[in-house]
Write a protein that holds these residues in place. Structure first.
Motif, PDB file in Angstrom:
ATOM      1  N   MET A  34       0.843  -1.205   0.000  1.00 42.06           N
ATOM      2  CA  MET A  34       0.000   0.000   0.000  1.00 42.06           C
ATOM      3  C   MET A  34       0.874   1.250   0.000  1.00 42.06           C
ATOM      4  O   MET A  34       0.609   2.198  -0.742  1.00 42.06           O
ATOM      5  N   LEU A  35       1.915   1.266   0.803  1.00 45.73           N
ATOM      6  CA  LEU A  35       2.816   2.413   0.853  1.00 45.73           C
ATOM      7  C   LEU A  35       3.483   2.624  -0.497  1.00 45.73           C
ATOM      8  O   LEU A  35       3.619   3.765  -0.954  1.00 45.73           O
ATOM      9  N   ALA A  36       3.881   1.548  -1.163  1.00 44.33           N
ATOM     10  CA  ALA A  36       4.507   1.670  -2.483  1.00 44.33           C
ATOM     11  C   ALA A  36       3.530   2.282  -3.481  1.00 44.33           C
ATOM     12  O   ALA A  36       3.923   3.114  -4.306  1.00 44.33           O
ATOM     13  N   ARG A  37       2.256   1.879  -3.414  1.00 42.77           N
ATOM     14  CA  ARG A  37       1.255   2.450  -4.322  1.00 42.77           C
ATOM     15  C   ARG A  37       1.045   3.931  -4.033  1.00 42.77           C
ATOM     16  O   ARG A  37       0.917   4.742  -4.947  1.00 42.77           O
ATOM     17  N   VAL A  38       1.001   4.301  -2.764  1.00 39.27           N
ATOM     18  CA  VAL A  38       0.790   5.702  -2.395  1.00 39.27           C
ATOM     19  C   VAL A  38       1.981   6.545  -2.831  1.00 39.27           C
ATOM     20  O   VAL A  38       1.816   7.632  -3.392  1.00 39.27           O
ATOM     21  N   GLU A  39       3.194   6.042  -2.599  1.00 37.66           N
ATOM     22  CA  GLU A  39       4.388   6.809  -2.949  1.00 37.66           C
ATOM     23  C   GLU A  39       4.542   6.975  -4.454  1.00 37.66           C
ATOM     24  O   GLU A  39       5.062   7.977  -4.920  1.00 37.66           O
ATOM     25  N   SER A  40       4.093   5.982  -5.220  1.00 36.58           N
ATOM     26  CA  SER A  40       4.242   6.066  -6.670  1.00 36.58           C
ATOM     27  C   SER A  40       3.106   6.861  -7.308  1.00 36.58           C
ATOM     28  O   SER A  40       3.129   7.118  -8.505  1.00 36.58           O
ATOM     29  N   GLY A  41       2.097   7.224  -6.526  1.00 32.45           N
ATOM     30  CA  GLY A  41       0.992   7.996  -7.049  1.00 32.45           C
ATOM     31  C   GLY A  41      -0.115   7.144  -7.633  1.00 32.45           C
ATOM     32  O   GLY A  41      -1.136   7.657  -8.046  1.00 32.45           O
ATOM     33  N   GLY A  42       0.061   5.865  -7.671  1.00 31.25           N
ATOM     34  CA  GLY A  42      -0.969   4.980  -8.200  1.00 31.25           C
ATOM     35  C   GLY A  42      -1.779   4.389  -7.076  1.00 31.25           C
ATOM     36  O   GLY A  42      -1.298   4.204  -5.964  1.00 31.25           O
ATOM     37  N   ASN A  43      -3.016   4.109  -7.329  1.00 23.75           N
ATOM     38  CA  ASN A  43      -3.846   3.498  -6.296  1.00 23.75           C
ATOM     39  C   ASN A  43      -4.575   2.281  -6.836  1.00 23.75           C
ATOM     40  O   ASN A  43      -5.668   1.964  -6.411  1.00 23.75           O
ATOM     41  N   GLY A  44      -3.985   1.626  -7.821  1.00 23.62           N
ATOM     42  CA  GLY A  44      -4.608   0.416  -8.352  1.00 23.62           C
ATOM     43  C   GLY A  44      -5.733   0.741  -9.304  1.00 23.62           C
ATOM     44  O   GLY A  44      -5.695   1.726 -10.037  1.00 23.62           O
ATOM     45  N   ALA A  45      -6.757  -0.071  -9.277  1.00 22.60           N
ATOM     46  CA  ALA A  45      -7.900   0.133 -10.161  1.00 22.60           C
ATOM     47  C   ALA A  45      -8.639   1.400  -9.762  1.00 22.60           C
ATOM     48  O   ALA A  45      -8.791   1.699  -8.579  1.00 22.60           O
ATOM     49  N   PRO A  46      -9.102   2.160 -10.749  1.00 23.52           N
ATOM     50  CA  PRO A  46      -9.847   3.375 -10.415  1.00 23.52           C
ATOM     51  C   PRO A  46     -11.181   3.037  -9.762  1.00 23.52           C
ATOM     52  O   PRO A  46     -11.764   1.992 -10.017  1.00 23.52           O
ATOM     53  N   ARG A  47     -11.632   3.930  -8.915  1.00 28.79           N
ATOM     54  CA  ARG A  47     -12.920   3.736  -8.262  1.00 28.79           C
ATOM     55  C   ARG A  47     -14.041   3.918  -9.266  1.00 28.79           C
ATOM     56  O   ARG A  47     -13.950   4.774 -10.146  1.00 28.79           O
ATOM     57  N   PRO A  48     -15.107   3.147  -9.128  1.00 25.51           N
ATOM     58  CA  PRO A  48     -16.237   3.355 -10.024  1.00 25.51           C
ATOM     59  C   PRO A  48     -16.896   4.713  -9.743  1.00 25.51           C
ATOM     60  O   PRO A  48     -16.925   5.177  -8.611  1.00 25.51           O
ATOM     61  N   VAL A  49     -17.405   5.301 -10.770  1.00 22.84           N
ATOM     62  CA  VAL A  49     -18.050   6.608 -10.646  1.00 22.84           C
ATOM     63  C   VAL A  49     -19.514   6.386 -10.301  1.00 22.84           C
ATOM     64  O   VAL A  49     -20.188   5.576 -10.904  1.00 22.84           O
ATOM     65  N   TYR A  50     -20.004   7.134  -9.329  1.00 22.42           N
ATOM     66  CA  TYR A  50     -21.401   7.030  -8.925  1.00 22.42           C
ATOM     67  C   TYR A  50     -22.229   7.954  -9.814  1.00 22.42           C
ATOM     68  O   TYR A  50     -21.930   9.142  -9.970  1.00 22.42           O
ATOM     69  N   ILE A  51     -23.241   7.408 -10.419  1.00 20.63           N
ATOM     70  CA  ILE A  51     -24.131   8.196 -11.270  1.00 20.63           C
ATOM     71  C   ILE A  51     -25.545   8.068 -10.712  1.00 20.63           C
ATOM     72  O   ILE A  51     -26.057   6.968 -10.561  1.00 20.63           O
ATOM     73  N   ASP A  52     -26.147   9.197 -10.408  1.00 18.89           N
ATOM     74  CA  ASP A  52     -27.497   9.190  -9.881  1.00 18.89           C
ATOM     75  C   ASP A  52     -28.469   9.149 -11.057  1.00 18.89           C
ATOM     76  O   ASP A  52     -28.575  10.097 -11.832  1.00 18.89           O
ATOM     77  N   CYS A  53     -29.154   8.032 -11.188  1.00 17.67           N
ATOM     78  CA  CYS A  53     -30.077   7.851 -12.324  1.00 17.67           C
ATOM     79  C   CYS A  53     -31.517   8.223 -11.974  1.00 17.67           C
ATOM     80  O   CYS A  53     -32.406   8.078 -12.795  1.00 17.67           O
ATOM     81  N   ALA A  54     -31.752   8.680 -10.759  1.00 16.43           N
ATOM     82  CA  ALA A  54     -33.112   9.025 -10.340  1.00 16.43           C
ATOM     83  C   ALA A  54     -33.373  10.494 -10.688  1.00 16.43           C
ATOM     84  O   ALA A  54     -33.399  11.351  -9.814  1.00 16.43           O
ATOM     85  N   ALA A  55     -33.569  10.761 -11.943  1.00 19.51           N
ATOM     86  CA  ALA A  55     -33.745  12.160 -12.360  1.00 19.51           C
ATOM     87  C   ALA A  55     -35.161  12.599 -12.317  1.00 19.51           C
ATOM     88  O   ALA A  55     -36.151  12.156 -12.467  1.00 19.51           O
TER      89      ALA A  55
END
Length: 55
Positions: A34-55
């Motif tokens: 985890m420290l190596a990922r933080v220091e390198s600026g990478g955090n693995g897979a990107p987080r999914p984006v939340y989309i509110d579909c209740a328009a």
């Protein structure tokens, strides 16, 4: 004098210590990764984006 109970107690303590050491090594390895990922600026897979579909 029966040495079996004493030997079993010693073995149980040794097994407990070995288990604790193995768990500590795994935790340290995860923290190092985890420290190596933080220091390198990478955090693995990107987080999914939340989309509110209740328009």
């Amino acid at each position: 004098m029966d040495m079996r109970p004493r030997a079993e107690a010693i073995l149980a303590r040794q097994l407990g210590t070995a288990k604790a050491m193995a768990q500590a090594m795994v935790v340290n390895r995860r923290q190092a990764a985890m420290l190596a990922r933080v220091e390198s600026g990478g955090n693995g897979a990107p987080r999914p984006v939340y989309i509110d579909c209740a328009a």
